[in-house]
Design a protein around this motif. Sequence first.
Motif, mmCIF file in Angstrom:
data_model
loop_
_atom_site.group_PDB
_atom_site.id
_atom_site.type_symbol
_atom_site.label_atom_id
_atom_site.label_comp_id
_atom_site.label_asym_id
_atom_site.label_seq_id
_atom_site.Cartn_x
_atom_site.Cartn_y
_atom_site.Cartn_z
ATOM 1 N N ASP A 1 0.862 -1.175 0.000
ATOM 2 C CA ASP A 1 0.000 0.000 0.000
ATOM 3 C C ASP A 1 0.902 1.229 0.000
ATOM 4 N N PHE A 2 1.038 1.891 -1.138
ATOM 5 C CA PHE A 2 1.932 3.030 -1.252
ATOM 6 C C PHE A 2 1.343 4.305 -0.669
ATOM 7 N N LEU A 3 0.072 4.294 -0.290
ATOM 8 C CA LEU A 3 -0.544 5.476 0.298
ATOM 9 C C LEU A 3 -0.477 5.484 1.815
ATOM 10 N N SER A 4 -0.082 4.381 2.423
ATOM 11 C CA SER A 4 -0.033 4.326 3.880
ATOM 12 C C SER A 4 1.118 5.178 4.389
ATOM 13 N N LEU B 1 -2.027 7.752 -9.235
ATOM 14 C CA LEU B 1 -1.915 9.200 -9.438
ATOM 15 C C LEU B 1 -1.281 9.901 -8.244
ATOM 16 N N VAL B 2 -1.645 9.508 -7.044
ATOM 17 C CA VAL B 2 -1.099 10.159 -5.856
ATOM 18 C C VAL B 2 0.392 9.862 -5.704
ATOM 19 N N VAL B 3 0.795 8.635 -6.007
ATOM 20 C CA VAL B 3 2.204 8.272 -5.871
ATOM 21 C C VAL B 3 3.056 8.973 -6.921
ATOM 22 N N ASN B 4 2.556 9.114 -8.139
ATOM 23 C CA ASN B 4 3.366 9.661 -9.221
ATOM 24 C C ASN B 4 3.233 11.165 -9.409
ATOM 25 N N ARG B 5 2.294 11.811 -8.763
ATOM 26 C CA ARG B 5 2.131 13.269 -8.865
ATOM 27 C C ARG B 5 2.248 13.870 -7.475
ATOM 28 N N ASP B 6 3.029 14.891 -7.346
ATOM 29 C CA ASP B 6 3.224 15.514 -6.036
ATOM 30 C C ASP B 6 2.141 16.522 -5.693
ATOM 31 N N ASP B 7 1.447 17.040 -6.681
ATOM 32 C CA ASP B 7 0.507 18.127 -6.445
ATOM 33 C C ASP B 7 -0.917 17.664 -6.157
ATOM 34 N N ILE B 8 -1.150 16.357 -6.056
ATOM 35 C CA ILE B 8 -2.501 15.846 -5.797
ATOM 36 C C ILE B 8 -2.664 15.612 -4.295
ATOM 37 N N ILE B 9 -3.687 16.256 -3.742
ATOM 38 C CA ILE B 9 -4.036 16.058 -2.333
ATOM 39 C C ILE B 9 -5.471 15.550 -2.300
ATOM 40 N N LEU B 10 -5.663 14.390 -1.689
ATOM 41 C CA LEU B 10 -6.987 13.774 -1.636
ATOM 42 C C LEU B 10 -7.806 14.353 -0.489
ATOM 43 N N PRO B 11 -9.113 14.517 -0.687
ATOM 44 C CA PRO B 11 -9.977 14.874 0.441
ATOM 45 C C PRO B 11 -9.973 13.749 1.482
ATOM 46 N N ASP B 12 -10.262 14.096 2.721
ATOM 47 C CA ASP B 12 -10.177 13.124 3.818
ATOM 48 C C ASP B 12 -11.037 11.875 3.620
ATOM 49 N N PHE C 1 5.806 -8.589 -9.104
ATOM 50 C CA PHE C 1 5.243 -7.704 -10.122
ATOM 51 C C PHE C 1 4.026 -6.947 -9.615
ATOM 52 N N LEU C 2 3.427 -7.369 -8.517
ATOM 53 C CA LEU C 2 2.261 -6.676 -7.983
ATOM 54 C C LEU C 2 2.602 -5.279 -7.495
ATOM 55 N N ASP C 3 3.863 -5.022 -7.189
ATOM 56 C CA ASP C 3 4.291 -3.703 -6.744
ATOM 57 C C ASP C 3 4.747 -2.816 -7.892
ATOM 58 N N ASP C 4 4.739 -3.311 -9.108
ATOM 59 C CA ASP C 4 5.134 -2.524 -10.270
ATOM 60 C C ASP C 4 4.022 -1.530 -10.600
ATOM 61 N N MET C 5 4.372 -0.262 -10.667
ATOM 62 C CA MET C 5 3.360 0.778 -10.878
ATOM 63 C C MET C 5 2.767 0.741 -12.287
ATOM 64 N N THR C 6 3.530 0.313 -13.275
ATOM 65 C CA THR C 6 2.980 0.196 -14.627
ATOM 66 C C THR C 6 1.924 -0.901 -14.678
ATOM 67 N N PHE C 7 2.194 -2.023 -14.023
ATOM 68 C CA PHE C 7 1.213 -3.101 -13.940
ATOM 69 C C PHE C 7 -0.055 -2.619 -13.261
ATOM 70 N N ARG C 8 0.110 -1.859 -12.181
ATOM 71 C CA ARG C 8 -1.059 -1.349 -11.461
ATOM 72 C C ARG C 8 -1.857 -0.359 -12.299
ATOM 73 N N LEU C 9 -1.167 0.473 -13.066
ATOM 74 C CA LEU C 9 -1.870 1.425 -13.930
ATOM 75 C C LEU C 9 -2.717 0.694 -14.962
ATOM 76 N N VAL D 1 -10.901 5.958 2.518
ATOM 77 C CA VAL D 1 -11.288 4.781 1.742
ATOM 78 C C VAL D 1 -10.069 4.164 1.069
ATOM 79 N N CYS D 2 -9.158 4.996 0.573
ATOM 80 C CA CYS D 2 -7.981 4.479 -0.133
ATOM 81 C C CYS D 2 -6.970 3.825 0.805
ATOM 82 N N THR D 3 -6.984 4.187 2.084
ATOM 83 C CA THR D 3 -6.007 3.597 3.000
ATOM 84 C C THR D 3 -6.631 2.500 3.860
ATOM 85 N N SER D 4 -7.632 2.831 4.656
ATOM 86 C CA SER D 4 -8.181 1.825 5.562
ATOM 87 C C SER D 4 -9.252 0.949 4.898
#
Length: 162
Positions: A24-27, A118-129, A64-72, A134-137
């Motif tokens: 989980d790259f968002l944790s 998108l959140v991992v590859n872009r620095d300017d994206i901030i998700l609403p709470d 390969f499950l951690d490969d970001m291209t595969f996930r995209l 939902v994306c983390t827990s």
Amino acid sequence: MLQFYFLSVLLNALTGIVLVFATDFLSKDAAKNSYPSSDDDFMFEPVDDTKSDSDKTQFFGDSFLDDMTFRLVLGILTAFMGFMKLFVSLGGSYPVLDDLLPALAGIAGGFLILIEYLVVNRDDIILPDPIETVCTSGRTIVGYCCIGAAVIHFVLPRLVFV
């Protein structure tokens, strides 16, 4: 159409596996172990023997499950197949209701993977709470729902999911 049925089952299962068992790259823990950027010249992440067993995925190790291209690609295909399953049915007595749960699971799982990408590859994206929660827990819950929808849809293809 059987092709959409098979792809829906396969993509929902893969998406569920990624959401439940892959990193989980968002944790908050993943923030200190940032994923290498796409500008790096190497194709695979170097082996880091200092990682503890809790930092690795449960069943698949560093795979390969951690490969970001595969996930995209998986996120795009799963969300697209979820939308297509709303319109194309296997041919039961209730065309839309037969595939409603697998379609919704595919849409939710695909969008979770795409948001993470998108959140991992872009620095300017901030998700609403609420979305970040939902994306983390809620990630594992959606993952188990995707796996469950895939298994039930595979075993009982013409079951009405309402």
